[in-house]
Write a protein that holds these residues in place. Structure first.
Motif, short mmCIF file in Angstrom:
data_model
loop_
_atom_site.label_atom_id
_atom_site.label_comp_id
_atom_site.label_asym_id
_atom_site.label_seq_id
_atom_site.Cartn_x
_atom_site.Cartn_y
_atom_site.Cartn_z
N ARG A 57 0.86 -1.19 0.00
CA ARG A 57 0.00 0.00 0.00
C ARG A 57 0.88 1.23 0.00
NH1 ARG A 57 -5.02 0.37 4.05
NH2 ARG A 57 -5.63 -1.28 2.60
N ILE A 58 0.80 2.00 -1.07
CA ILE A 58 1.66 3.16 -1.26
C ILE A 58 0.80 4.42 -1.23
CG2 ILE A 58 3.27 4.33 -2.81
CD1 ILE A 58 4.02 1.61 -3.93
N CYS A 59 1.19 5.36 -0.39
CA CYS A 59 0.50 6.65 -0.31
C CYS A 59 1.39 7.71 -0.96
CB CYS A 59 0.22 7.01 1.15
SG CYS A 59 -0.65 8.58 1.34
N VAL A 60 0.83 8.40 -1.92
CA VAL A 60 1.54 9.49 -2.59
C VAL A 60 0.95 10.81 -2.12
CG1 VAL A 60 2.12 10.58 -4.79
CG2 VAL A 60 2.06 8.08 -4.62
N ALA A 61 1.81 11.66 -1.56
CA ALA A 61 1.37 12.98 -1.10
C ALA A 61 1.84 14.02 -2.11
CB ALA A 61 1.95 13.28 0.27
#
Length: 586
Positions: free
Chosen positions: A11-15
């Motif tokens: 699970r990758i969160c891109v801000a």
């Protein structure tokens, strides 16, 4: 890091905080979204994306068909540095709830913005792994400090250029966790196909814009000097107006001072406030990195995104979260008051090279305080006796005496990574005893064919005496007193006055030196060779010619220069003593 085919989906969160960082993150986001079996993409939008004045650029993300999981209003508008601090604080207040809800395995953060610092700080404190995009770059002002701070918080690094990679390594980051990928934006540019840059400009300015009849300008606030920055922006706009050309002003970063800068934008400047077109990023890239500007420093071959995706797949979530810093070895310093040493300490240097023995007192600043010169005795015992006599004379004037005696003849030094190579017995760089002929003249070391046997002061003095005995040394304009000893200086003088025999001797000596240096080039492959001594200027052209004729092509680009230092042998000897006495433990 290692691959694990059986692991769960990452699970990758891109801000993303603004249009600029989205242009770098979007290609990666497309790549992550395109592999749903491996990755679960989450998107957090904050910063200037959500501000009307900056075009509500979050709509670009929606138009690219990305689901925005969270939107955070984090910008506090203001005219001073406090506004940026308050913006960071507001983001830090809101982000923990978001990260607790999304529970990402990895947070991707880009660049050097204060918004990104808030994201990285929150993720680090919540034990979330961080991948930092474009760390190691250098841009100036507070941005550099923020970027490097994010680097120290991040666990993995993706950089665009070789220099940025080297900066990260110098900052003690683990080389195994650094990827030199190239620029993701460049992938999009290369795959977009060719477009007429003038048509892009016409969509922004007007259809009647002609080549070289327009100006594109961008200027950001300098947050370390806001008043000066605003004044410079005012002067820039005044200058742009005087050109009387259609001008496109790109909005500055949303930093302290940006509102005051925008107040000066006048009617003559076309505003581009709405940046919600899907192709605006591509247009900007083509303007910046297209064929019109071939000198761009952009790095990439169009494969940055595949490299980054492969890098993401290789991340092992079972690795310890704690970072490992690769600190370089540091030599232990002797406990001394260095400032006091710099003010008071000096060294006694002894140079036995050539026909003269020279002793000098050299200060820590590299200045020769006093120098003694005597003819070099022929025997070892006489030489030692003279050295001791001169040292006794000099020691009364030296503040501190540290004496190292160097050998007679041709010597040198090897500098690697700004450090002098000493060797296991402190005898490195005995270049004078490199053999350039198997059956050459006998050297003082007992061997034959050494460089010193051809090119040292004693060797040249020997040849000068031979020519003098054969009545071939003195030419018109030269004279030699009965009691005067023939030396290498007379040989040089004869050559300068046209003596063919003297020139042959010096040519042979220069060639021997050149062959020896060629051997050094093939062994060490240095970038610079510095010649010093009486014959340095004379030997420079000969050495370069020999290198051209005999060296491998890979070493022929070496720079050969003549030292411009006064008495480099004495200064070098003293620097070794002072360096050893004050800064190292071996």
């Amino acid at each position: 890091m290692e691959k694990n085919k059986n692991r769960k989906k990452l699970r990758i969160c891109v801000a993303t905080c603004n249009r600029a960082d989205y242009s770098k993150l979007a290609p990666i986001m497309f790549g992550i979204k395109g592999q749903p079996e491996l990755f679960d993409l989450k998107v957090v939008v904050l910063g200037s994306h959500l501000i009307d004045d900056y075009g509500n650029t979050y709509r670009m993300i929606e138009q690219d068909d990305f689901d925005i999981n969270t939107s955070l209003h984090t910008i506090v508008r203001g005219e001073d540095e406090a506004a940026m601090v308050e913006s960071v604080g507001l983001a830090l207040v809101k982000l923990p709830d978001v990260l607790n809800r999304l529970k990402p395995d990895l947070m991707i953060v880009h660049g050097d913005r204060f918004d990104a610092l808030a994201v990285a700080t929150s993720a680090a404190l919540m034990n979330i792994r961080i991948l930092h995009m474009e760390g190691g770059e250098v841009s100036g002002t507070i941005d550099d400090s923020i970027r490097h701070a994010i680097t120290k918080l991040a666990h993995y690094h993706v950089c665009c250029t070789r220099s940025a990679e080297q900066h990260l390594i110098a900052m003690c980051e683990d080389h195994n966790r650094i990827l030199l990928s190239g620029c993701p934006s460049y992938d999009k540019l290369l795959t977009a196909g060719s477009k007429d840059y003038m048509s892009i400009l016409q969509t922004w300015l007007s259809k009647d814009v002609k080549p070289r009849e327009y100006i594109v300008a961008l200027q950001h606030p300098v947050t370390t000097n806001i008043k000066h920055s605003v004044k410079m922006f005012e002067l820039t706009l005044d200058a742009l107006i005087t050109f009387n050309k259609r001008t496109l002003i790109l909005f500055p970063n949303i930093d302290a001072g940006e509102e005051r800068m925008l107040e000066y934008v006048c009617e003559n400047v076309l505003h581009v406030r709405n940046a919600d077109s899907q192709n605006k990023i591509l247009h900007a890239l083509q303007l910046q990195f297209g064929k019109l500007y071939p000198c761009s420093k952009i790095y990439g071959d169009g494969n940055a995104v595949p490299r980054i995706l492969k890098f993401l797949k290789s991340i092992d979530m079972n690795e310890p979260l704690q970072k490992k810093f690769c600190f370089p070895p540091v030599k232990e310093c002797i406990s001394q008051d260095i400032d006091h040493i710099l003010e008071t300490q000096s060294a006694l240097a002894v140079d036995l090279g050539g026909t003269n023995l020279r002793v000098a007192i050299v200060s820590m600043k590299g200045e020769i305080i006093k120098k003694y010169v005597r003819a070099n005795p022929k025997t070892y015992d006489e030489r030692i006796e003279l050295i001791l006599k001169l040292c006794v004379e000099a020691v009364t004037e030296a503040v501190k005496l540290n004496c190292r005696i160097l050998g007679v003849g041709i010597g040198g030094g090897i500098i690697h990574n700004n450090e002098l190579i000493h060797g296991s017995m402190f005898c490195a760089a005995e270049f004078g005893h490199i053999m350039v002929s198997m059956d050459g003249p006998e050297c003082m070391c007992g061997s034959r064919g050494c460089i010193e046997a051809y090119a040292s002061g004693i060797a040249l003095q020997r040849e000068a005496k031979r020519l003098h005995d054969e009545d071939l040394l003195l030419v018109e304009g030269m004279s030699l007193k009965n009691e005067e000893t023939v030396s290498a200086i007379h040989l040089i003088q004869a050559a300068e006055l046209g003596s063919t025999e003297a020139r042959k001797v010096l040519q042979t000596a220069g060639c021997a030196l050149g062959v020896g240096i060629t051997n050094i080039l093939h062994t060490l492959n240095p970038s610079l060779v510095i010649l010093s001594g009486v014959l340095a200027a004379h030997n420079e052209s000969i050495v370069k010619e020999v290198i051209t004729q005999r060296a491998l092509p890979s070493t022929q680009t070496v720079e050969v220069a003549v030292s411009n230092l006064s008495d480099p042998a004495l200064l070098g000897a003293a620097s070794m003593v002072l360096d050893y006495a004050t800064r190292r433990t071996y």
